[in-house]
Design an enzyme around this catalytic site. Structure first.
Site, PDB file in Angstrom:
ATOM      1  N   PRO A  92       6.483  23.821  25.756  1.00  0.00           N
ATOM      2  CA  PRO A  92       5.894  23.734  27.100  1.00  0.00           C
ATOM      3  C   PRO A  92       6.279  24.892  28.015  1.00  0.00           C
ATOM      4  O   PRO A  92       5.641  25.095  29.050  1.00  0.00           O
ATOM      5  CB  PRO A  92       6.448  22.399  27.636  1.00  0.00           C
ATOM      6  CG  PRO A  92       7.678  22.141  26.843  1.00  0.00           C
ATOM      7  CD  PRO A  92       7.445  22.725  25.487  1.00  0.00           C
ATOM      8  N   THR A  93       7.301  25.680  27.657  1.00  0.00           N
ATOM      9  CA  THR A  93       7.725  26.795  28.511  1.00  0.00           C
ATOM     10  C   THR A  93       7.228  28.143  28.011  1.00  0.00           C
ATOM     11  O   THR A  93       7.552  29.173  28.592  1.00  0.00           O
ATOM     12  CB  THR A  93       9.263  26.857  28.607  1.00  0.00           C
ATOM     13  OG1 THR A  93       9.811  27.196  27.326  1.00  0.00           O
ATOM     14  CG2 THR A  93       9.826  25.521  29.059  1.00  0.00           C
TER      15      THR A  93
ATOM     16  N   ILE B  64       6.884  29.787  16.600  1.00  0.00           N
ATOM     17  CA  ILE B  64       6.374  29.907  15.231  1.00  0.00           C
ATOM     18  C   ILE B  64       7.523  30.131  14.257  1.00  0.00           C
ATOM     19  O   ILE B  64       7.555  29.560  13.161  1.00  0.00           O
ATOM     20  CB  ILE B  64       5.347  31.049  15.141  1.00  0.00           C
ATOM     21  CG1 ILE B  64       4.161  30.768  16.058  1.00  0.00           C
ATOM     22  CG2 ILE B  64       4.877  31.229  13.697  1.00  0.00           C
ATOM     23  CD1 ILE B  64       3.208  31.933  16.221  1.00  0.00           C
TER      24      ILE B  64
ATOM     25  N   THR C  38       4.608  35.364  24.898  1.00  0.00           N
ATOM     26  CA  THR C  38       4.623  36.642  25.603  1.00  0.00           C
ATOM     27  C   THR C  38       3.998  37.752  24.768  1.00  0.00           C
ATOM     28  O   THR C  38       3.091  38.449  25.214  1.00  0.00           O
ATOM     29  CB  THR C  38       6.062  37.029  25.981  1.00  0.00           C
ATOM     30  OG1 THR C  38       6.629  35.988  26.772  1.00  0.00           O
ATOM     31  CG2 THR C  38       6.089  38.340  26.760  1.00  0.00           C
TER      32      THR C  38
ATOM     33  N   ASP D   8       0.995  41.431   1.445  1.00  0.00           N
ATOM     34  CA  ASP D   8       1.130  42.415   0.366  1.00  0.00           C
ATOM     35  C   ASP D   8       2.367  42.211  -0.506  1.00  0.00           C
ATOM     36  O   ASP D   8       2.608  42.961  -1.451  1.00  0.00           O
ATOM     37  CB  ASP D   8       1.122  43.849   0.914  1.00  0.00           C
ATOM     38  CG  ASP D   8       2.314  44.163   1.816  1.00  0.00           C
ATOM     39  OD1 ASP D   8       3.155  43.269   2.032  1.00  0.00           O
ATOM     40  OD2 ASP D   8       2.405  45.301   2.310  1.00  0.00           O
TER      41      ASP D   8
ATOM     42  N   GLU E  57      14.686  35.928  17.775  1.00  0.00           N
ATOM     43  CA  GLU E  57      15.750  34.935  17.895  1.00  0.00           C
ATOM     44  C   GLU E  57      16.955  35.403  17.088  1.00  0.00           C
ATOM     45  O   GLU E  57      16.810  36.033  16.038  1.00  0.00           O
ATOM     46  CB  GLU E  57      15.286  33.572  17.370  1.00  0.00           C
ATOM     47  CG  GLU E  57      13.979  33.077  17.976  1.00  0.00           C
ATOM     48  CD  GLU E  57      14.093  32.767  19.450  1.00  0.00           C
ATOM     49  OE1 GLU E  57      15.185  32.318  19.872  1.00  0.00           O
ATOM     50  OE2 GLU E  57      13.104  32.963  20.181  1.00  0.00           O
TER      51      GLU E  57
END
Length: 314
Positions: A10-11, A70, A93, A216, A273
């Site tokens: 949600p952010t 993701i 973003t 690939d 991350e």
């Protein structure tokens, strides 16, 4: 009717996904997907929710958010031997993976792609016990993505990274020594940055690893060697022109596995991350996930088909 689990942040981005949620669910239902939702609440929550979706037998897991969301969803799916298809609704973003897959930026339009059910095989990178989709990177420059506040990213979007980079420029330029071992070459040098890419779009730059292809079976390794500040400024200009792979300060090659040894502990940035330390073995899992994508992406790349043939895979 297929069952889909929508895992959304949600952010993410400009925090618009919850405003669009009724339209998203309606469109997915119209496309024949019985869809339930999970809103992430804390770091790691998307990985847990994705793993639960596998155990509960969902046909499709949809990651709605930015590349970090993701990344977490992929880390929840990838360890299983049998995995649901992956759908993506970009709302972050940079949306690097969405750009690499040529997904529409509009969230409802992205639901159309998911509803059409066309799938293409997608490689997944693995290092230690972590997985990545776009990039694994290390070097003091990677601190920018981690230290940019989420609120600043929400307000300024991609410009937030540039603002943070300018703020920290004086402290970022600290080289470190690495040894890289792959079937293609062995390198030992002082460097500022190492990028192991699975996708051509990294940090908002569409052509940073221009030859990278998510299908690939290869990882694209890009290393920025130690250089003076004026040389680095020139290199940035080359990146903006798409000419950086010809620069003598840049080492570039492709491989399906890489061993990295560092002279000091370095944090590893996976898809934006933090993901453990740089030192270790990197490898690609060819075609490990089935991702729902536009029709033009449906067939595996020629490189990946040739790699599968060489490995005896069908």
């Amino acid at each position: 009717m297929k069952r889909a689990r929508l895992i959304y942040n949600p952010t993410a981005g400009k925090e618009g996904i919850e405003r669009q949620l009724p339209r998203i669910l309606q469109r997915l239902e119209e496309k024949g997907l019985e869809t339930s939702c999970h809103a992430t609440r804390h770091p790691g929550d998307a990985s847990h929710a994705a793993a639960e979706a596998v155990k509960r037998g969902f046909d499709i897991v949809i990651a709605a958010g930015g590349d970090g969301t993701i990344h977490e969803v992929v880390n929840g799916l990838a360890p299983f031997s049998s995995r649901p298809q992956l759908g993506i609704i970009p709302s972050g973003t940079s949306n690097d993976l969405a750009r690499a897959l040529h997904l529409p930026r509009d969230m409802v339009a992205a639901c159309e792609v998911i509803g059409e059910g066309r799938a293409c095989p997608m490689d997944v990178g693995r290092v230690q016990n972590h997985y990545f989709i776009n990039v694994a990177a290390a070097g003091f420059l990677t601190e920018v993505t981690h230290q940019t506040p989420s609120r600043l990213k929400t307000v300024l979007g991609q410009f937030a990274y540039y603002a943070k980079g300018l703020e920290k420029l004086g402290t970022l330029l600290r080289p470190f020594r690495v040894r890289l071992e792959s079937p293609q070459k062995i390198v030992e040098d002082e460097i500022y940055l190492i990028i192991v890419a699975n996708s051509p779009s990294i940090g908002g730059f569409d052509q940073l690893a221009a030859q990278a292809d998510i299908g690939d079976g290869l990882l694209d390794v890009l290393v920025v060697r130690k250089a003076s500040l004026p040389e680095l400024v020139h290199l940035v200009g080359s990146v903006l022109k798409g000419e950086h792979l010809d620069d003598e300060r840049v080492l570039y090659f492709q491989t399906d596995r890489l061993e990295v040894i560092s002279d000091k502990p370095m944090k590893l940035n996976l898809d934006g991350e933090w993901g453990g330390d740089l030192a270790g073995r990197f490898e690609t899992l060819a075609g490990h996930l089935s991702v729902l994508c536009p029709a033009e992406n449906q067939a595996p790349s020629g490189k990946w088909k040739k790699l599968r043939h060489r490995r005896g895979e069908h």
